[in-house]
Design an enzyme around this catalytic site. Structure first.
Site, PDB file in Angstrom:
ATOM      1  N   CYS A  45       0.829  -1.213   0.000  1.00 26.84           N
ATOM      2  CA  CYS A  45       0.000   0.000   0.000  1.00 26.84           C
ATOM      3  C   CYS A  45       0.859   1.257   0.000  1.00 26.84           C
ATOM      4  O   CYS A  45       0.548   2.253  -0.659  1.00 26.84           O
ATOM      5  CB  CYS A  45      -0.922   0.022   1.213  1.00 26.84           C
ATOM      6  SG  CYS A  45      -2.014  -1.395   1.315  1.00 26.84           S
TER       7      CYS A  45
HETATM    8  C1  BEZ Z   1       0.503  -4.602   1.802  1.00 27.53           C
HETATM    9  O1  BEZ Z   1       0.040  -3.521   1.490  1.00 27.53           O
HETATM   10  O2  BEZ Z   1       1.683  -4.829   1.731  1.00 27.53           O
HETATM   11  C2  BEZ Z   1      -0.395  -5.710   2.278  1.00 27.53           C
HETATM   12  C3  BEZ Z   1      -1.562  -5.412   2.962  1.00 27.53           C
HETATM   13  C4  BEZ Z   1      -2.348  -6.463   3.417  1.00 27.53           C
HETATM   14  C5  BEZ Z   1      -1.990  -7.765   3.147  1.00 27.53           C
HETATM   15  C6  BEZ Z   1      -0.837  -8.043   2.415  1.00 27.53           C
HETATM   16  C7  BEZ Z   1      -0.036  -7.011   1.975  1.00 27.53           C
END
Ligand code: BEZ
Length: 211
Positions: A45
């Protein structure tokens, strides 16, 4: 209920990192990209939000406003934005909705319980100036989106909206477009002055009309 192409994008009023937003009013006559991500302070994210901030001039060129959704608070968003700015070499320049009550997430069916029953998946809603949903994308939490593809889809949607053309597989800026089937052969010369190629009676191409 799932939101489908052609539906009016549901309206809402929310708190964001840039104050209260009344969604339809905020969009005005512009295009909109509403996109969700699972959680603040997560790695994929962080790269996505920074990438979109760095691409703001491209969205502006396309008369498009961008709005992110996350099921966290405004205070958390502001803390996380410091990390986004630092690690992605950017300055956040678009609002992030504080959807801790999951109002937008539920309205847009962004929580897919068989994937995760609390966090949102990576949804993208492309919204036209008429407030209708023109396209959607859905990715799991583990797959960061390709925002060049988001721009490519926007370009295709805007071409279709402004001219009677569609875009073929793997189309990119500058490639030929396809004349939509509703245009008759008799109408082509007037509507597509750059010329056309009749590959098959149902497959007629023309140079990209807006360049
Ligand atoms: C991420 O943004 O890295 C992420 C968020 C939730 C689950 C897996 C990855």
């Amino acid at each position: 209920m799932a939101i489908r192409i052609g539906d009016i994008a549901p309206d809402f009023t929310v708190e964001t990192t840039e104050g209260t937003i009344h969604f339809h009013e905020w969009l005005g006559s512009q295009w909109g990209i509403l996109f969700s991500h699972p959680k603040d302070f997560t790695p994929v994210c962080t790269t996505e939000l920074g990438t979109v901030a760095n691409m703001q001039p491209e969205f502006a060129k396309r008369n498009t406003r961008v709005l992110a959704v996350s099921v966290d608070t405004v205070a958390d968003h502001h803390e996380w934005i410091k990390d986004i700015n630092e690690t992605q070499n950017t300055t956040m320049n678009y609002p992030v909705i504080a959807d801790s009550e999951r109002v937008v997430a539920n309205l847009y069916d962004m929580i897919h319980p068989n994937a995760d029953d609390t966090l949102t998946v990576r949804s993208v809603f492309f919204i036209g100036p008429d407030k209708k949903v023109k396209a959607t994308l859905t990715y799991p939490a583990s797959t960061g989106r390709n925002f060049d593809e988001v721009l490519r889809v926007l370009d295709s949607l805007q071409l279709t909206g402004n001219y009677q053309v569609a875009t073929p597989a793997n189309w990119k800026q500058g490639d030929d477009c396809i004349i939509v089937p509703s245009v008759t052969n008799e109408e082509i010369a007037e509507k597509f002055p750059k010329g056309h190629t009749m590959v098959k009676p149902y497959l007629r191409t023309t140079p990209q009309p807006d360049i």
